[in-house]
Design an enzyme around this catalytic site. Structure first.
Site, PDB file in Angstrom:
ATOM      1  N   HIS A 106      -0.333   0.998   9.308  1.00  0.00           N
ATOM      2  CA  HIS A 106       0.963   1.457   8.794  1.00  0.00           C
ATOM      3  C   HIS A 106       0.806   2.713   7.931  1.00  0.00           C
ATOM      4  CE1 HIS A 106       5.141   0.712   7.327  1.00  0.00           C
ATOM      5  NE2 HIS A 106       4.674   1.319   6.243  1.00  0.00           N
ATOM      6  N   GLU A 107      -0.074   2.654   6.957  1.00  0.00           N
ATOM      7  CA  GLU A 107      -0.216   3.808   6.046  1.00  0.00           C
ATOM      8  C   GLU A 107      -0.762   5.017   6.799  1.00  0.00           C
ATOM      9  OE1 GLU A 107       1.412   3.218   3.517  1.00  0.00           O
ATOM     10  OE2 GLU A 107       1.311   1.027   3.646  1.00  0.00           O
ATOM     11  N   GLU A 119       1.153   5.528   1.194  1.00  0.00           N
ATOM     12  CA  GLU A 119       0.655   6.511   2.155  1.00  0.00           C
ATOM     13  C   GLU A 119       0.427   7.908   1.595  1.00  0.00           C
ATOM     14  OE1 GLU A 119       3.797   5.150   2.181  1.00  0.00           O
ATOM     15  OE2 GLU A 119       5.299   6.666   2.695  1.00  0.00           O
ATOM     16  N   ALA A 158       0.842  -1.186   0.000  1.00  0.00           N
ATOM     17  CA  ALA A 158       0.000   0.000   0.000  1.00  0.00           C
ATOM     18  C   ALA A 158       0.880   1.240   0.000  1.00  0.00           C
ATOM     19  CB  ALA A 158      -0.909   0.021   1.232  1.00  0.00           C
TER      20      ALA A 158
HETATM   21  N1  PHE Z   1       5.762   3.497   1.216  1.00  0.00           N
HETATM   22  C1  PHE Z   1       4.980   2.298   1.103  1.00  0.00           C
HETATM   23  C2  PHE Z   1       4.822   1.767   2.514  1.00  0.00           C
HETATM   24  O1  PHE Z   1       5.645   1.183   3.104  1.00  0.00           O
HETATM   25  C3  PHE Z   1       5.556   1.220   0.278  1.00  0.00           C
HETATM   26  C4  PHE Z   1       5.674   1.516  -1.169  1.00  0.00           C
HETATM   27  C5  PHE Z   1       6.899   1.851  -1.707  1.00  0.00           C
HETATM   28  C6  PHE Z   1       4.580   1.435  -1.983  1.00  0.00           C
HETATM   29  C7  PHE Z   1       7.042   2.100  -3.052  1.00  0.00           C
HETATM   30  C8  PHE Z   1       4.707   1.663  -3.327  1.00  0.00           C
HETATM   31  C9  PHE Z   1       5.933   1.990  -3.854  1.00  0.00           C
HETATM   32  O2  PHE Z   1       3.902   1.973   3.154  1.00  0.00           O
HETATM   33 ZN    ZN Z   2       5.734   2.363   4.868  1.00  0.00          ZN
END
Ligand code: PHE
Ligand code: ZN
Length: 879
Positions: free
Chosen positions: A303-304, A270, A268
Site C-alpha cells: 500500500h505505502e 507513505e 503506516a
Molecule cells: N496515508 C496513510 C495511508 O493510508 C494513512 C495515514 C493517515 C497515516 C494519517 C498517518 C496519518 O497509507
Molecule cells: Zn493510504
C-alpha cells in the site's frame, strides 16, 4: 486554536486556489528531544502576474516563533496577524522571500502528530495537517514544492539522520555533532515531508527497476528487531516488481527507506522515499507473528509503496479528495495481495471487512460519501468509507472497463496529472476519456452516502422457458443525506441448474448466449432482465465476485443455498451462501431465545458443514472462511433492536451444536492438517493452518478440545498455532488458560508487539468478568495509555469486539470506556476520537442501554476543552 476546537465545519464547496506558488523550501533542523529549532526559507511568487501584492497566509500550531522576516526585513508582531492556526502577512510583494525560526518540543508531543519521540528516536507524522506543528507553511496538499532539508544533531545520540529524497552531503561538526543534507527533486505537498533522527539498525537490499535503475532499499528498526525485517523486505521487492508488471509503474528515486516505530496512530505513512510504519506492519518472525500479521505486512508495505504514484506523484487537491489516493491505493494493494496469494480468499476477507466495518459506518451518525462534503476534523475522515468503500468504487470502474480499459484510464490519468494536486472528478474524466465512455452517472458514487439495497425477485415460465430477474434498488436515507438517487450498479450474474450445472445466459433483448457469468448494468431504480432458453427453474448466483458494494436481498431457500455452496463457480457466492445459512440459523435461534423457546439446530446447516468438511479439493483457506460464523456485530446489524445476549447465546448454541454433531469430521480434518511438519511461510501452509485452527475452534467446544488445545500449544513452532490454542483455552474457560497466559507473559513481557496479542486474548473474552480484567491489565507494566497499539489492543478490543462485556446491562462498560475517552483526549485526540466511536451505534440498542450510552456521550460532550476530534464524533452521535 484548532478549527476543530471551535467546532467549525469546513465545506468542500468553499475551496479556493492558493494564490502563491512556493518555489522551494530550504529547511534546517537543530535536533534535540526537548528542544528542536527549525529554520525555514521559502520564496513565494504570486500566481496572478497582474497583481503586485497579496496577503500570504501560513499555518502553524504550538510553534514558539523566534523570528520572521520578509525579503530580508525582520517583522515585528505588528506586521502580521496570528489567528487560530493561521498567520497572515498583509500585502506581501509579488515575490516574497520568507524566513522563519521556531522552537518546538518533541518530547512533550503525545498526540504523535508533527515531530515526536518514540523510544529514543525522533520522527515526524505530517498527514493530514502535522507539518504546521513543525514550521509555518501553507500546510495544504495543493501547495507543492521541492525541499532541501539539513539535519544537525548530536552524533552519538542521533547517528542516523534521514529525510526525503537523496542524500546530498554530510559532515562532522565541533562538540560531537554532525549534519546530513537531503534533497527531494520531486515537488511535494507538506503532508509527505518526513524526518527521522536516532540510533537505529539497518537491513539493506537492492532492487533493479525494469529500466535499469538501481534502488537501495533500507529498513531501519530498533536494534533488537533486526532479525524480524526479512518478510517486509521481501514484500517491498515483490511490490516494486508487481507495480511494474501490472501497472507499468517504476520507482523514481535511488533510495527507498522504511522506518518502524512502536508509537504510531495509524498503520503506516507513505512519505516520499521515507515511509514510516507502525512496527506491527514491519516486524515478523514465525514465533512472534501470525499468518494474518504476515499478510498484513505484505498488504501495508505494498500500500505505502503504491502511494508513490497514486498519492505522491499525483496527489489530492484538498482533503475532501482523500479517497482519490486512498480508495485507489487500497484497490491496488488488494490486487497485489490477490496476485501474491489466493485471489478468492483475499476477496472474501475484503468483503467480510467491508460489511462488518463500513456498512455500520454508512448507517450511523458519521455516515458520509466517499468524498465528504464537510468536516470539522479531517483526522476523523480516515474511515472505512473513504478507504474500503472507496476501493470498491475503483473496483467497479475495473469491472466495467475491464483490465485493459482500466489500465488505459490509469495511463491517461498519469499523462494528464503527474506532478499535480487533483480531484476525483479528474480521475473519473481520465477513465471516461481513455475509454470513450460516459461515466457521469457513475460519479454519483462519490457524492452519495449510505449502502444501497438491491431487492431481487424472480419468475420462471416453464411454458416459454423464460426466466426473469427483477431488481429494485433503494438507498435508505442516512444521517447526513435524506434524498438518494439511483446508482450505476454492475450486476454480475450466473444461473445454476438444480444439479449445479451452469446454464447459458441469453438475454431476451438480443446478445449471444454466454456460458458462466454475465455482467449486466443496472442504471435505474427498477430493472428487469429476461433470459431465454432456460430449461428449468434455475438457482440465481447473484453479484458474483461481489460486483457492487450493496446489500443483496433475495429469498433464498435452504435448498438453493445448498446448491450454491456445493456447486457455484464463484468463491464469493459460495462463501456468502454459507454465511447466509449460518446467519439465518443464528438469528432464528436468537428469536426463539427471546421468546423463551428452546434453541435448535436445523439439518440444512449441518448438511452444508458436512459437505464443507468433506471437501478435499477446495482451497483449505476458503473452507475455513466458509466455516467462520458471522461475527456478533455483523449479526447485530441485521436486527431491528440489537439483542446483545441473545445473539451471543444463539451463536454459541449453533457453534456448539455444529461441533458436537460433526466432531468426528472436525477431528479427522484437524488430524490430517496437524501433520507435525515444521513451520513454512508459503500460502499453502497458511491455508492449511487456517483450516486447522478453525477445526480446533469447533473442537474446543467438545470433550476432546481442551487436550487438543493443550497439545497444540505444547508442540507449536509458530505464533499462529500458539495463539489459536491459547485463545481457544481462554474462550472455553479452561483451567489451563491461566498458566498458558502467564507462561506467554513471562516469555514475551519485553516484546511490545507480542504483548499486544496477550492483551487482545484477554480483552476479547465474552462476559461480565472481563471489565475488571481490563482494569487490572491497564496497570500492567506493558500497558501504556500513551501508546496507540496498546490502546487498540486493550480498550479498542474491549469496546468494539466484546459486545457482551462492553454492553453489560448495568452500564459499567460504558462508564469505564467514557472515562478512557476523556483521559485519552488530553493526550492524543485522534486516538480518543477513534475510541469514542464505539458509542456510534447506541441508538440501535434497547431503551435501557440507549439511555446509559447517551448519558456517557453527554458526559464526554460536556468536558471542558474537549478536542475538535472527539467533539465531532460525540456531537454527531448525539444529534
Ligand atoms: N496515508 C496513510 C495511508 O493510508 C494513512 C495515514 C493517515 C497515516 C494519517 C498517518 C496519518 O497509507
Ligand atoms: Zn493510504
Amino acid at each position: 486554536m484548532k478549527d476543530g476546537i471551535s467546532g467549525k465545519l469546513i465545506y468542500r464547496k468553499n475551496y479556493t486556489d492558493y494564490p502563491w506558488n512556493v518555489d522551494h523550501l530550504e529547511i534546517y533542523f537543530d535536533i534535540g528531544s526537548e528542544n528542536t529549532t527549525v529554520r525555514a526559507e521559502m520564496e513565494f511568487l504570486l500566481k496572478d502576474t497582474t497583481k503586485t501584492s497579496q496577503d500570504i497566509v501560513l499555518n502553524g500550531v504550538d510553534l514558539q516563533l523566534l523570528s520572521l522576516s520578509l525579503n530580508g526585513d525582520l517583522l515585528s508582531s505588528a506586521d502580521y496577524a496570528v489567528e487560530g492556526e493561521t498567520l497572515t502577512i498583509p500585502n506581501a510583494p509579488a515575490s516574497s522571500v520568507i524566513k522563519t525560526e521556531v522552537r518546538i518540543h518533541p518530547a512533550n508531543n503525545s498526540a504523535l502528530e508533527g515531530l515526536y519521540l518514540s523510544g529514543t528516536f525522533l520522527l515526524t507524522q505530517c498527514e493530514a495537517q502535522g507539518f504546521r506543528k513543525i514550521t509555518w507553511f501553507p500546510d495544504r496538499p495543493d501547495v507543492m514544492t521541492t525541499y532541501r532539508v539539513t539535519l544537525e544533531a548530536d552524533k552519538s545520540e542521533f547517528p542516523i539522520l534521514l529525510s526525503n529524497g537523496n542524500q546530498k552531503g554530510s559532515g562532522d561538526l565541533a562538540g560531537g555533532r554532525h549534519w546530513v543534507c537531503w534533497e527531494d527533486p520531486f515537488p511535494k505537498p507538506s503532508y509527505l515531508f518526513a524526518l527521522v533522527a536516532g540510533d537505529l539498525a539497518l537491513l539493506e537490499d537492492h532492487f533493479t527497476t525494469r529500466s535499469g535503475r538501481d534502488v537501495v532499499l533500507r529498513i531501519y528498526v530498533e536494534a533488537e528487531n533486526l532479525d524480524r525485517c526479512e518478510h517486509a523486505m521481501e514484500s517491498l521487492i515483490n511490490a516494486m516488481r508487481w507495480d511494474e508488471e501490472r501497472f507499468n509503474l517504476e520507482y523514481d528515486l535511488d533510495i527507498y527507506h522504511i522506518v518502524a516505530t512502536n508509537d504510531f496512530n495509524m498503520g503506516a505513512m507513505e512519505n516520499k522515499s521515507l515511509n514510516i510504519f507502525n512496527s506491527k506492519y514491519v516486524l515478523a518472525r514465525p514465533d512472534t507473528a501470525t499468518d494474518a500479521d504476515y499478510q498484513g505486512i505484505e498488504g501495508v508495505i505494498g500500500h505505502e509503496y503504491f502511494h508513490n504514484w497514486t498519492g505522491n506523484r499525483v496527489t489530492c487537491r484538498d482533503w475532501f479528495e482523500l479517497t482519490l489516493k486512498e480508495g485507489l491505493t487500497v484497490f491496488r494493494d488488494e490486487e497485489f495481495s490477490a496476485d501474491m496469494q489466493s485471489r478468492a480468499v483475499k476477496r472474501i476477507r475484503v468483503i467480510r471487512d467491508l460489511r462488518s466495518r463500513q456498512f455500520p459506518e454508512d448507517d450511523g451518525p458519521m455516515s458520509h460519501p466517499i468524498r465528504p462534503d464537510h468536516y470539522v476534523e479531517i483526522n476523523n475522515f480516515y474511515t472505512a468509507t473513504v478507504y474500503q468503500k472507496g476501493a470498491t468504487i475503483i473496483r467497479m470502474y475495473h469491472t466495467l472497463l475491464g483490465e485493459a480499459g482500466f489500465q488505459k484510464g490509469m495511463k491517461l490519468y498519469f499523462e494528464r496529472h503527474d506532478g499535480q494536486a487533483v480531484t476525483c472528478d479528474d480521475f473519473l474524466a481520465a477513465m471516461a476519456d481513455a475509454n470513450d465512455v460516459n461515466l457521469d452517472r457513475f460519479g454519483r458514487w462519490y457524492s452519495q452516502s449510505g449502502t444501497p439495497q438491491v431487492h431481487i425477485s424472480d419468475h420462471y415460465d416453464a411454458a416459454t422457458q423464460e426466466y426473469t430477474l427483477t431488481l429494485e434498488q433503494t438507498t435508505p436515507a442516512t444521517h447526513d443525506q435524506k434524498n438518494k438517487q439511483a446508482l450505476v450498479i454492475p450486476f454480475a450474474v450466473g444461473l445454476l441448474a438444480a444439479d449445479g450445472r451452469e446454464l447459458p445466459l441469453q438475454l431476451k433483448t438480443g446478445q449471444d448466449a454466454v456460458k458462466g457469468t454475465r455482467l449486466l448494468l443496472m442504471e435505474e431504480k427498477h430493472q428487469e432482465y429476461t433470459f431465454i432458453n432456460i430449461p428449468e427453474l434455475p438457482v440465481p448466483s447473484l453479484f458474483r465476485d461481489y460486483s457492487a458494494p450493496v446489500k443483496i436481498f433475495y429469498p433464498y431457500t435452504p435448498e438453493q443455498l445448498a446448491t450454491l455452496i456445493t456447486h457455484d463457480s464463484d468463491a464469493f457466492v459460495k462463501w456468502d451462501a454459507a454465511q447466509r445459512m449460518a446467519q439465518s440459523a443464528i438469528l432464528e435461534q436468537c428469536q426463539r431465545h427471546a421468546k423463551g423457546l428452546a434453541m435448535r439446530l436445523d439439518e440444512s446447516l449441518l448438511k452444508a458443514f458436512r459437505g464443507i468438511l468433506s471437501d478435499r479439493s477446495a482451497d483449505p483457506a476458503l473452507l475455513a472462511e466458509a466455516m467462520n460464523l458471522p461475527d456478533e456485530d455483523y449479526l447485530a446489524e441485521q436486527m431491528e433492536v440489537v439483542d446483545v445476549d441473545g445473539i451471543h447465546a444463539a451463536r454459541r448454541f449453533i457453534k456448539e451444536g455444529l461441533a458436537s454433531e460433526l466432531k468426528v469430521l472436525f477431528a479427522e480434518r484437524y488430524a490430517e492438517l496437524n501433520d507435525g511438519q515444521p513451520y513454512r511461510k508459503s500460502s499453502r501452509a497458511m491455508a492449511r493452518r487456517a483450516l486447522k485452527n478453525v477445526c480446533l475452534s469447533y473442537l474446543l467446544d467438545t470433550e476432546t478440545g481442551e487436550s487438543l488445545g493443550a497439545a497444540q500449544l505444547k508442540s507449536s513452532d509458530n505464533m499462529t498455532d500458539t495463539l489459536a490454542a491459547i485463545q481457544g483455552l481462554v474462550l472455553i474457560d479452561s483451567a489451563l488458560a491461566g498458566t498458558a497466559l502467564s507462561d506467554f507473559e513471562s516469555e514475551w513481557r519485553a516484546d511490545p508487539l507480542v504483548m499486544d496479542k496477550w492483551f487482545i486474548m484477554q480483552a476479547i473474552k465474552p462476559g461480565l468478568g472481563t471489565l475488571n480484567k481490563v482494569r487490572e491489565l491497564m496497570q500492567h507494566e506493558a500497558f501504556s495509555i500513551q501508546n496507540p497499539n496498546k490502546v487498540r489492543s486493550l480498550l479498542g478490543v474491549f469496546s468494539m469486539l466484546n459486545p457482551t462485556g462492553f454492553h453489560a446491562a448495568d452500564g459499567s462498560g460504558y462508564a469505564f470506556h467514557a472515562d478512557r475517552v476523556i483521559e485519552l483526549d488530553g493526550l492524543n485526540p485522534q486516538m480518543a476520537a477513534r475510541m469514542a466511536s464505539a458509542f456510534n451505534r447506541w441508538k440501535r440498542y434497547d431503551e435501557d442501554r440507549k439511555a446509559l450510552m447517551k448519558t456517557q456521550l453527554q458526559r464526554i460532550a460536556a468536558v471542558k476543552n474537549l478536542s475538535g476530534d472527539v467533539s465531532e464524533i460525540v456531537n454527531n452521535a448525539l444529534r
